[in-house]
Design an enzyme around this catalytic site. Structure first.
Site: not given
Length: 695
Positions: A193, A362, A187
């Site tokens: 990452q 989030d 990802a």
């Protein structure tokens, strides 16, 4: 006696009987429709919000000062040409926007160009755009809608660079740290990452590596933004406090690139909301403490942190296999109930926002996965919010006033919470809010719809979101967007309402009791019978759900977890409400209640429906059925805790105020119906004879 005369006079006039006497209450009633004065009392004040804003702005300024000093030392170390080169690139894009401003007047086209420019400028501006998409107090609604399309559209950096970063941070070769590690990231995002690896002890882990130079890049761009922020503000027609908001966003960005802080956030989140969180002790900035079980759920999971392999730019955590919430096929194959997943996420989010205050800012689909056993796993704890109790209570109050369509109460909420500048015309804001709701259309029950209703009002009256609420809006927007993937008809406000009612019933503090009263009693003292009926029905549904053992009953019980009520809290809240009605402040409520009792008895005696919607909300066809259903729901609630209800009623029966009001009711009924009872008895006797003769 004045209470009795007021009630009888009002009912008599509504029944068509003439009367020359007008109660003092009727003369006073009109003043309550245009001012904030109500039976609930309370005067709004923005003092707390003002002090909170000043404190946080000082904190943001100090943080930026520290980052600025680091940036200047970095510029000195790497040379001024790096900053000049970046400044030239940014200036080029700003000049292009300036030309667009001269020749393009279409707001939507300008919004698209603004979004494309932010993408071209890299991670800092992409993050900035994502944050601004939830700030209708700063940008026009067209810009907010366009910026909501922003994604982390940046390709991953080379794995060789990532391996070098791991070795520098952890101080050892990768081969000694991990038994194996994936050759490519599984990802990638704008700030870092993730790689999949095995520790030498055999545990499967996720290794999050930060994009090189992020601290320098973010600090440099934040400082350069101060130079070109004015031009961007003019192009987007942004409000004057854009730069203040950017300072706040920069602070959160730097929190995101501190992986040690993120690891502490993850452990704190697990300690508050997840049973499956390992150690019962936690150490963070608040000091060592035991984990609280009050808000923790078995179906919420958080990856375990491996501290020996975690540093500022490298985070190693437990690898948890899960199904993406966007993968409809795998969810179906795993036989996972979508509605149950939504309820889990909603319940956890509402506990974060309304009960505890520490929340994930989030919760988008990339940060949540479902496991095969039906649990919900949270990831990415870089952006977290911490909302004080004052604002948590304010959130509940805003929701109640919104549901009540109380535009004046809502305007005063916005003032007391610091949304509105000092000296604003509250009545003008109230009128604008009322117009935004519309007089005939149904109120939107989804968050995005509500925000669209409020966009223009917020922009027109210079609304300014308090720092604590900026992340709250982002969190709610992300939550609803995630839930809509599983259920397109999901509406966060409608779904959160039962949870809010449970909070109001469970919290005996004065401010929450006041909000509960506002829910069921209008400012003028009249009772919202429809709202009270729905509340009683929800409690009686709980009785049905908890008493059944069939599969259908178990399904009902599972689906009603969000609206489960603690009966001790229900009885306590009922007693507090009755005490308020019997108090001096509740005098007007007693007048309206007496009127409603007389009208209901009128309907029973005359066997016809009166239209009395003007005062009591109890008129119209089906009143008898509604009263019957109300008593049925009440009896179901009493069955859940008969001892508690009996004890409460015994306590109330000893109070002299109850005796006095009962006497008022009896006197009012005998006075009003004294001439009607003989007439009604003759009619009933006549009908009975007619029925016998027909047999």
């Amino acid at each position: 006696m004045s209470l009795l005369l007021s009630a009888i006079t009002a009912v008599s006039r509504s029944s068509g009987e003439t009367s020359t006497w007008v109660s003092p209450f009727c003369l006073q009633h009109r003043t309550y429709s245009t001012s904030f004065t109500s039976v609930h009392g309370g005067i709004p004040t923005a003092e707390y919000a003002k002090l909170r804003r000043e404190s946080l702005e000082t904190e943001f300024g100090q943080a930026l000062g520290a980052y600025s000093s680091k940036s200047f030392s970095a510029v000195y170390r790497f040379g001024p040409f790096l900053a000049l080169y970046r400044a030239a690139i940014i200036s080029y894009h700003v000049v292009k926007l300036a030309f667009w401003q001269l020749f393009v007047q279409d707001m939507r086209k300008r919004a698209v160009k603004f979004r494309e420019t932010l993408i071209s400028l890299g991670p800092f501006y992409i993050k900035l755009g994502q944050a601004l998409s939830t700030r209708p107090d700063i940008l026009p609604s067209i810009y907010c809608q366009e910026l909501s399309k922003l994604q982390d559209q940046i390709p991953p950096f080379p794995t060789t660079v990532a391996m070098r970063c791991i070795e520098e941070q952890l101080g050892a070769p990768v081969s000694k740290l991990f038994a194996d590690i994936s050759l490519k990231p599984v990802a990638a995002a704008s700030l870092g990452q993730v790689y999949k690896a095995h520790l030498h002890s055999g545990q499967l882990v996720a290794v999050k590596v930060q994009r090189p130079g992020m601290s320098l890049i973010l600090t440099r761009d934040a400082l350069l933004f101060k130079m070109i922020g004015g031009q961007l503000k003019r192009f987007a027609k942004a409000r004057k406090d854009l730069l203040v908001a950017v300072n706040e966003m920069v602070r959160h960005m730097f929190d995101e690139i501190d992986y040690v802080r993120e690891a502490k956030n993850a452990e704190r989140f697990a300690s508050l909301y997840s049973f499956d969180s390992g150690n019962e002790q936690i150490n963070d900035e608040a000091g060592p403490r035991s984990k609280s079980r009050n808000h923790r759920a078995e179906n919420i999971k958080v990856p375990k942190i491996y501290w020996n392999f975690t540093r500022t730019a490298v985070l190693t955590m437990e690898w948890i296999d899960g199904i993406k919430l966007t993968d409809e096929i795998k969810l179906r194959r795993a036989s996972l109930d979508r509605r149950d997943l939504i309820d889990q996420g909603l319940s956890c989010s509402l506990k974060q926002l309304l009960e505890v205050g520490f929340f994930h800012a989030d919760p988008h689909p990339g940060n949540l996965v479902a496991t095969k056993d039906g649990s919900l796993v949270y990831f990415d704890f870089g952006m977290m919010g911490n909302i004080p109790r004052h604002y948590r209570v304010g959130l509940i109050q805003i929701l109640v006033h919104f549901v009540n369509r109380d535009s004046l109460g809502l305007a005063n909420d916005f003032l007391s919470l610091g949304f509105l500048p000092e000296g604003v015309d509250i009545q003008a804001v109230s009128n604008a809010l009322r117009a935004s709701f519309g007089s005939t259309t149904r109120i939107s029950q989804d968050f995005q719809g509500v925000m669209e209703q409020l966009y223009d009002v917020m922009y027109e009256f210079n609304f300014s979101l308090p720092p604590d609420y900026a992340l709250v809006i982002r969190s709610l927007g992300s939550l609803e967007g995630t839930a809509k993937i599983l259920d397109p008809e999901f509406k966060v406000i409608e779904s959160a309402y039962p949870f809010v009612i449970g909070r109001l019933l469970a919290d005996p503090s004065p401010d929450m009791r006041k909000i509960l009263r506002e829910l069921v009693i209008c400012n003028d003292g009249s009772i919202r019978w429809n709202r009270l009926e729905r509340l009683m029905a929800a409690i009686s549904e709980q009785a049905s759900a908890t008493s059944g053992d069939s599969p259908e009953d178990k399904t009902l019980k599972k689906s009603s977890q969000l609206k489960s009520f603690d009966m001790h809290s229900v009885v306590s809240a009922t007693e507090d409400l009755l005490l308020f009605i019997l108090s001096e402040k509740g005098q007007r409520v007693r007048v309206f209640l007496l009127q409603d009792i007389i009208r209901v008895v009128d309907i029973f005696l005359e066997e016809e429906a009166f239209d009395v919607n003007k005062t009591g909300n109890l008129g119209g066809e089906g009143t008898t059925k509604r009263v019957s259903n109300g008593f049925r729901c009440l009896s179901e609630a009493v069955k859940l805790a008969p001892g508690m209800w009996t004890a409460m009623l015994l306590r109330m029966s000893r109070k002299s105020e109850v005796h006095s009001y009962a006497l008022d009711i009896v006197s009012a009924l005998s006075t009003h119906f004294g001439h009607k009872v003989p007439h009604t008895c003759w009619i009933l006797f006549s009908k009975l004879l007619h029925y016998k003769s027909s047999q």
